[in-house]
Motif scaffolding. Structure first.
Motif, PDB file in Angstrom:
ATOM      1  N   ARG A   1       0.838  -1.207   0.000  1.00 49.98           N
ATOM      2  CA  ARG A   1       0.000   0.000   0.000  1.00 49.98           C
ATOM      3  C   ARG A   1       0.874   1.260   0.000  1.00 49.98           C
ATOM      4  N   ALA A   2       1.956   1.228   0.756  1.00 49.88           N
ATOM      5  CA  ALA A   2       2.863   2.377   0.769  1.00 49.88           C
ATOM      6  C   ALA A   2       3.439   2.622  -0.625  1.00 49.88           C
ATOM      7  N   ARG A   3       3.792   1.545  -1.313  1.00 49.13           N
ATOM      8  CA  ARG A   3       4.320   1.701  -2.673  1.00 49.13           C
ATOM      9  C   ARG A   3       3.271   2.303  -3.597  1.00 49.13           C
ATOM     10  N   ARG A   4       2.048   1.832  -3.440  1.00 46.16           N
ATOM     11  CA  ARG A   4       0.977   2.339  -4.291  1.00 46.16           C
ATOM     12  C   ARG A   4       0.770   3.838  -4.077  1.00 46.16           C
ATOM     13  N   LEU A   5       0.750   4.260  -2.830  1.00 40.99           N
ATOM     14  CA  LEU A   5       0.518   5.671  -2.536  1.00 40.99           C
ATOM     15  C   LEU A   5       1.694   6.540  -2.961  1.00 40.99           C
ATOM     16  N   ALA A   6       2.883   5.945  -3.035  1.00 43.73           N
ATOM     17  CA  ALA A   6       4.054   6.705  -3.460  1.00 43.73           C
ATOM     18  C   ALA A   6       4.059   6.954  -4.966  1.00 43.73           C
ATOM     19  N   GLU A   7       3.241   6.219  -5.694  1.00 43.92           N
ATOM     20  CA  GLU A   7       3.189   6.385  -7.146  1.00 43.92           C
ATOM     21  C   GLU A   7       2.205   7.499  -7.485  1.00 43.92           C
ATOM     22  N   PRO A   8       2.609   8.471  -8.276  1.00 42.90           N
ATOM     23  CA  PRO A   8       1.653   9.511  -8.679  1.00 42.90           C
ATOM     24  C   PRO A   8       0.607   8.916  -9.619  1.00 42.90           C
ATOM     25  N   PRO A   9      -0.595   9.481  -9.661  1.00 41.95           N
ATOM     26  CA  PRO A   9      -1.599   9.013 -10.628  1.00 41.95           C
ATOM     27  C   PRO A   9      -1.029   9.034 -12.033  1.00 41.95           C
ATOM     28  N   SER A  10      -1.309   7.976 -12.770  1.00 41.01           N
ATOM     29  CA  SER A  10      -0.697   7.822 -14.087  1.00 41.01           C
ATOM     30  C   SER A  10      -1.743   7.995 -15.183  1.00 41.01           C
ATOM     31  N   PRO A  11      -1.403   8.738 -16.250  1.00 40.92           N
ATOM     32  CA  PRO A  11      -2.361   8.897 -17.356  1.00 40.92           C
ATOM     33  C   PRO A  11      -2.448   7.627 -18.191  1.00 40.92           C
ATOM     34  N   GLU A  12      -3.463   7.576 -19.009  1.00 41.62           N
ATOM     35  CA  GLU A  12      -3.628   6.448 -19.919  1.00 41.62           C
ATOM     36  C   GLU A  12      -2.455   6.411 -20.899  1.00 41.62           C
ATOM     37  N   ALA A  13      -2.015   5.206 -21.213  1.00 42.83           N
ATOM     38  CA  ALA A  13      -0.862   5.037 -22.094  1.00 42.83           C
ATOM     39  C   ALA A  13      -1.125   5.669 -23.459  1.00 42.83           C
ATOM     40  N   ASP A  14      -0.135   6.382 -23.950  1.00 42.26           N
ATOM     41  CA  ASP A  14      -0.263   7.102 -25.221  1.00 42.26           C
ATOM     42  C   ASP A  14       0.063   6.172 -26.383  1.00 42.26           C
ATOM     43  N   ALA A  15      -0.790   6.216 -27.400  1.00 43.85           N
ATOM     44  CA  ALA A  15      -0.558   5.421 -28.605  1.00 43.85           C
ATOM     45  C   ALA A  15      -0.930   6.279 -29.807  1.00 43.85           C
ATOM     46  N   PRO A  16      -0.056   7.216 -30.186  1.00 47.91           N
ATOM     47  CA  PRO A  16      -0.404   8.160 -31.252  1.00 47.91           C
ATOM     48  C   PRO A  16      -0.486   7.478 -32.614  1.00 47.91           C
ATOM     49  N   GLY A  17      -1.280   8.088 -33.499  1.00 49.28           N
ATOM     50  CA  GLY A  17      -1.325   7.640 -34.883  1.00 49.28           C
ATOM     51  C   GLY A  17      -2.204   6.446 -35.156  1.00 49.28           C
TER      52      GLY A  17
END
Length: 908
Positions: A636-652
Motif C-alpha cells: 500500500r505504501a508503494r501504491r501511494l508513493a506512485e503519482p496518478p498515471s495517465p492512460e498510455a499514449d498510442a499516437p497515430g
C-alpha cells in the motif's frame, strides 16, 4: 455513417442527480404520442419558443413526425422515461458524413428541469453517436436559453460558440471525450449514487414487512435488533394479522402506515417479494432490503422492475441485512451474530456467512464498524456503491469487501483507485482454484484465468487482496492503528529467543520483505551473548528497559521501515517488572515506523496491545500472519508513493481503418472467427503494431518468387515460410512453420512439404524475411465478457507455456502499467540488461503494449489477439507471428452511467 443497430438497443436504467431512477432507450415509432405530449403538455409556451427558436403551433407535431416517422440511418434519438412517462429527449442527425458532424436537439419536460435529465441523456447520446462515427455535435440555440448553455458547459467536453443573427451556434467535439470528461461523469455518478443511498443508510423511518409475532423468526429478529440497537427514527411493523409485534406498532400493509418509510426490510417469502416491492414503490418507499433467497427468474425480474420503476435502491435478495452505527441513526437491521461495534470500518459482503465471521473477528479485535451491508445476490446495490458512500460519509477510514462477482469491474476499479488514495480497501480474493481455468484457444487465452483477471483488477485498483478472512483481519488490524512503512519494506525482527526470530525472518523473506543489518551500536544496548544482526536475538535475559532502548534505536535507524517484536514466555520473566512486553506497553503506540508483536502464548490470532499513551499495537499468534500484514502494508505504501498515471499514449492509431476491417470481416463471417494473415496484418498496422513484412503466396511459384525479393531484408539473407488454412490456431504445433530458408530450392521444398502434409485444406503460405534474434516475448489481448479487455505480456516463443512467466493488466493501460508489466517478469533482467548483454529497446516494447491496449479498447469485437513471438532487440521490437479472433459484440462503455439491467429471460 454505419447503419448498424444503435448500441442502445436495450433499456438502460440510470440515476439522476437527486437519486431518481429513469430509463434511457431509443425512441421508436410507437412513441409518437409520448413525444407529442412531451412537446405540448410537458412544456410551457416559453420552453417551446426556446426549443424551436420561435413560436410555432405545428412544431410539436413536426418533431413527433421526425422522431417517430420513417427516417434514414442518420437519426439517433434517445428518450428518458420515468414511471412510464417520457420526461426528456435528445437526438442527433448526421449533417456531414465525411466530417462526422451531427445536428443536436434536446428537450426536457418543465417539471423535470434541474434534475440532470438533459445531462444524462447527452452522456448516453455521446456514447451512442461516437460508436456510429459521429465526431461532433452542433446545435442552434437562442442566446437567452441559459439552461441549455449551462448543460453544455457542465458536460465536461469542450464547447465552441459562434454568435449568428441573434442566436448561438454551438459545437461540441466528441473526439475530446477524454479523462476530463470521464472525471465529470464520475462526479455526477457519485452525487447521484449518494443521493439514492441516503434512504438506505440514513433512513428517518423504517418498516419491517413480514415481522412475525413468532420469536426466532427472521422478521421478528430483525425488528427486535432494530429496537434494541436504539434506532433514532420511526419504526413500524407490517403484519396483516397483528396490531403490534414485540411492542412495535403493526399495520396490515405498507400503504396503511401513518407515514412513508424511507427504508423497508422485506422478511417475506420469495413468492411474495415482487408484489410487496410493488406496494412499497407505489407508497413512496425509496430503499429495500430483501432477506428472502431462492427467487425464480420471473420473480427476480419483477422485483428489479418494481425498483427501477419507483426509484428504489435494492440490497439483496438473499441478504443478511444492513447496519449503520452513526449516532444520529443507530440502525441494526440484520439477523447475524454479535451487534456491530460502532467505529470507522465499512464492511460489505456477498456471503452472509462471511459477513457473520468477519463481524465476529472485528468485534474480538475491537474494531468498530461505520456501516455493514450484506449484498446477497447483488441485484442492485454493489461494492462500487458502498465505496462511494464510505468515501464521503465522514466516518469510514477502512473498507473491507468480500465480492464473489463484479457487475462492472472497470467502473469498480476506477472508483477504487480514487478511494484507495484516501483509505485502505481490503478484500478476500475468493475462488483462486485451477477449477476456474478455462479451455483456451491461444497462449494468451490460456494465461487469462479468472484468478489472473481478478488479481489484475485488484492490483490496478490499489485494493489489498488477501487469501482468507483471517489474513484480511490481520492486515486490517495493522493498517487500522499503525502508520505505513516506507515503500522499501525493510523489517527488523527482534526476539527473546533465537528460534522464533529465525521463523519470523523466514516468514518476512517469503512475504517479499527485506531484513537489512541494523546500524552500528545496537549491540551495546543488549545483554552479553545477544546478536545485533537481523533477526536481532536479545536472549531471554533481556529486561524491558534494555529492550525498550533497542526498539527506540531501531525506530530511529534510517534503514529500518518496520519493527516486529517476537516474544516467547520464559522463566526469567516471572514478574511484571521483568516482562519484556513492557518495552512496548510502556512506550508510545504510534511511532515513526509501524510496530507489531508476535506472542507465541497468545490464544487468539490477533489482538491489540494498549500502550501507555492509549494507542494500540497489533499482536499476532503467528509469524506468518504478521509478515503477510507487513507485506500488504508495504504494498500500500508503494501504491501511494506512485503519482496518478495517465492512460498510455498510442499516437497515430487509425480507428476508421480498423472499423472497416472488422465490419468487413463480420459481414462475411457473421459468427466471427480467426482472421486470415493479410487481414490480421492490416488490422495490426492500423494501430501501429510492428509486424514483420508479410507477403501472401497462394502457390509454390509465388512463394519462391516472393522469397527471392524478401531474402535481402532477412537476417543472414533467409526467409520463413508459414502455411495457412482457415481456422488455423497453433502453427508450430501443427508443423506449419519453416524458418531459415535460403534460396529458391529450399522454399519450393518447404512448400511441397506443406502440400503433402495439409492437402487440399492448404490455402497458401505467408513469406517473411527472417527477423534477427533477440528476446522472444508474448503480447496479447483477451476480451472477458465481464471484465473487458485483459492485456497479457510475458516470455514468448514455443516454450511460453513451459516458462509461464507472464503478467496481466486490464485495459486501458496506464503509463505506469507499461513499466510495471516489464518489471513484474522473473526474466526482466533479460530485457533490462544482464551478464554483459545490452538492454532491449524498452520503449519499443512498451509501445507494443500501449498499442495493443488501444486496439482492444477501440475494437470490442477483438476477443483474442496473440502476438507471439515479439522479438525485442536493442534496436526495436518486431512481431513475427500474430493471430486475431473476432466475434460480434456491441460497443460497451464501462464508464457510462447506468444501473444493472433487469435479468434476461431464463436467468436467475
Amino acid at each position: 455513417m454505419s447503419t448498424a443497430p444503435a448500441p442502445h438497443s436495450a433499456v438502460e436504467a440510470a440515476l439522476l442527480i437527486d437519486g431518481t431512477t429513469v430509463e434511457i432507450r431509443p425512441i421508436t415509432a410507437g412513441d409518437r404520442q409520448a413525444v407529442l405530449d412531451l412537446h405540448t403538455t410537458g412544456m410551457s409556451e416559453e420552453s417551446r419558443r426556446l426549443r424551436f427558436l420561435g413560436v410555432s403551433r405545428t412544431a410539436p407535431r413536426l418533431a413527433a413526425d421526425r422522431l417517430c416517422g420513417p427516417h434514414g440511418p442518420g437519426l439517433l434519438a434517445l428518450g428518458a422515461w420515468a414511471d412510464g412517462a417520457l420526461v426528456g429527449e435528445a437526438d442527433c442527425e448526421l449533417l456531414d458524413e465525411p466530417r462526422g458532424t451531427a445536428e443536436l436537439a434536446l428537450v426536457v419536460a418543465d417539471r423535470w428541469h434541474h434534475r440532470g435529465v438533459a445531462t444524462l441523456l447527452l452522456e448516453h447520446l455521446v456514447h451512442a453517436a461516437r460508436s456510429r462515427g459521429v465526431r461532433s455535435f452542433e446545435a442552434d440555440t437562442l442566446s437567452g436559453n441559459h439552461q441549455v448553455h449551462k448543460v453544455f458547459a457542465g458536460l465536461g467536453l469542450p464547447v465552441h460558440r459562434r454568435f449568428e443573427q441573434g442566436g448561438v451556434r454551438v459545437r461540441v467535439p466528441l473526439e475530446e471525450a477524454d479523462e476530463h470528461y470521464r472525471e465529470a461523469v464520475d462526479e455526477r455518478a457519485r452525487r447521484a449514487d449518494l443521493a439514492s443511498l441516503t434512504a438506505l443508510l440514513r433512513p428517518a423511518a423504517v418498516a419491517v414487512v413480514g415481522a412475525s409475532r413468532r420469536e426466532g423468526s427472521v422478521g421478528r429478529t430483525v425488528l427486535t435488533r432494530i429496537r434494541q440497537g436504539g434506532f433514532t427514527g420511526r419504526l413500524w411493523a407490517v403484519n396483516p394479522s397483528a396490531g403490534a409485534v414485540g411492542g412495535t406498532p403493526a399495520y396490515p400493509s405498507v400503504g396503511a402506515l401513518p407515514a412513508v418509510p424511507d427504508l423497508a426490510v422485506l422478511a417475506v417469502p420469495a413468492a411474495a417479494v415482487p408484489d410487496v416491492a410493488e406496494d412499497c414503490g407505489r407508497s413512496g418507499v425509496r430503499a429495500l432490503v430483501v432477506l428472502a433467497s431462492g427467487l425464480g427468474p420471473e420473480q427476480a425480474r419483477n422485483l428489479l422492475h418494481a425498483c427501477r420503476r419507483h426509484s428504489m435502491r435494492l440490497v439483496g435478495p438473499n441478504s443478511l441485512g444492513i447496519a449503520h452505527t452513526e449516532t444520529a441513526v443507530r440502525l441494526d437491521a440484520e439477523f447475524g451474530g454479535a451487534f456491530p461495534l460502532p467505529g470507522s470500518a465499512g464492511v460489505a459482503v456477498q456471503s452472509g456467512g462471511v459477513g457473520i465471521a468477519l463481524l465476529e473477528r472485528l468485534a474480538w479485535l475491537g474494531v468498530g464498524v461505520s456501516s455493514f451491508v450484506s449484498l446477497g445476490d447483488k441485484y442492485d446495490v454493489s461494492g462500487n456503491d458502498l465505496l462511494q458512500w464510505w468515501e464521503q460519509d465522514g466516518r469510514t477510514d477502512l473498507a473491507l469487501l468480500h465480492l464473489e462477482s463484479f457487475g462492472n469491474p472497470r467502473a469498480f476499479a476506477r472508483t477504487a483507485r480514487r478511494v484507495t488514495r484516501r483509505m485502505p480497501v481490503l478484500t478476500v480474493d475468493a475462488g483462486r482454484s485451477e477449477a476456474g481455468r478455462r479451455g483456451a484457444a491461444s497462449h494468451t487465452a490460456a494465461a487469462a484465468t479468472p484468478t489472473v483477471t481478478r488479481e489484475a483488477l485488484f492490483r490496478q485498483a490499489g485494493i489489498t487482496a488477501t487469501r482468507s478472512i483471517d489474513e484480511l483481519v490481520a492486515t486490517a488490524g495493522l493498517l487500522h492503528v499503525q502508520p505505513l512503512p516506507a515503500p522499501r519494506g525493510a523489517v527488523a525482527v527482534v526476539s527473546n529467543a533465537g528460534g522464533i526470530g529465525i521463523l519470523a525472518a523466514d516468514a518476512c523473506a517469503e512475504a517479499g520483505l527485506t531484513l537489512p543489518e541494523p546500524g552500528p551500536g545496537l549491540g551495546r544496548l543488549l545483554p552479553p551473548g545477544a546478536s545485533a544482526r537481523n533477526p536481532v536475538d536479545t536472549t531471554a535475559a533481556v529486561g524491558p528497559e534494555d529492550l525498550a532502548r533497542c526498539l527506540d534505536a531501531l525506530e530511529r535507524d534510517p534503514g529500518i521501515d518496520a519493527v516486529l517484536l517476537c516474544l516467547v514466555p520464559t522463566a526469567l520473566a516471572t514478574t511484571s517488572d521483568r516482562d519484556p512486553l513492557r518495552a512496548l506497553l510502556d512506550g508510545p503506540a504510534r511511532r515513526h515506523v509501524p510496530f507489531a508483536a508476535v506472542l507465541l502464548d497468545q490464544q487468539v490470532p490477533i489482538r491489540y496491545l494498549t500502550c501507555a499513551d492509549g494507542g494500540r499495537i497489533p499482536a499476532y499468534s503467528d509469524t506468518v500472519a504478521a509478515a503477510r500484514a507487513f507485506a500488504h502494508a508495504r504494498d500500500r505504501a508503494r501504491r501511494l508513493a506512485e503519482p496518478p498515471s495517465p492512460e498510455a499514449d498510442a499516437p497515430g492509431c487509425d480507428l476508421r481503418t480498423a472499423r472497416s476491417l472488422v465490419d468487413g470481416h463480420l459481414a462475411a463471417h457473421p459468427e466471427g472467427g480467426w482472421l486470415d494473415p493479410l487481414t490480421t496484418a492490416d488490422l495490426l498496422e492500423s494501430h501501429g503494431l510492428p509486424l514483420v513484412t508479410s507477403v501472401w503466396a497462394r502457390d509454390e511459384h509465388t512463394a519462391a518468387v516472393t522469397a527471392a525479393g524478401l531474402a535481402p531484408l532477412g537476417h543472414e539473407g533467409k526467409v520463413a515460410l508459414k502455411a495457412y488454412w482457415p481456422g488455423q490456431v497453433h502453427k508450430s504445433a501443427a508443423g506449419a512453420v519453416r524458418t531459415g530458408l535460403a534460396g529458391e530450392g529450399e522454399v519450393r521444398s518447404a512448400y511441397q512439404e506443406f502440400t503433402r502434409a495439409f492437402g487440399t485444406g492448404l490455402a497458401g503460405a505467408v513469406v517473411q524475411p527472417m527477423a534477427a534474434p533477440g528476446v522472444e516475448l508474448l503480447a496479447g489481448v483477451v476480451q472477458d465478457r465481464v471484465f473487458g479487455p485483459l492485456v497479457v505480456f510475458g516470455m514468448g516463443g514455443t516454450a511460453t507455456e513451459v516458462l509461464d512467466d507472464r503478467t496481466t493488466r486490464l485495459a486501458p493501460l496506464t503509463e505506469h502499467d507499461l513499466t510495471t508489466m516489464v518489471d513484474d517478469l522473473r526474466a526482466a533482467p533479460l530485457l533490462t540488461g544482464y551478464g554483459g548483454t545490452p538492454p532491449v529497446d524498452l520503449d519499443a516494447v512498451r509501445s507494443v503494449l500501449a498499442r495493443l491496449s488501444r486496439l482492444a479498447a477501440d475494437v470490442p469485437e477483438l476477443v483474442e489477439a496473440d502476438l507471439n513471438p515479439v522479438i525485442a532487440r536493442p534496436g526495436g521490437a518486431v512481431c513475427v507471428d500474430a493471430r486475431v479472433r473476432l466475434e460480434p459484440r456491441p460497443s460497451f462503455d464501462p464508464y457510462l452511467r447506468r444501473l444493472r439491467r433487469p435479468l434476461p429471460a431464463g436467468e436467475g
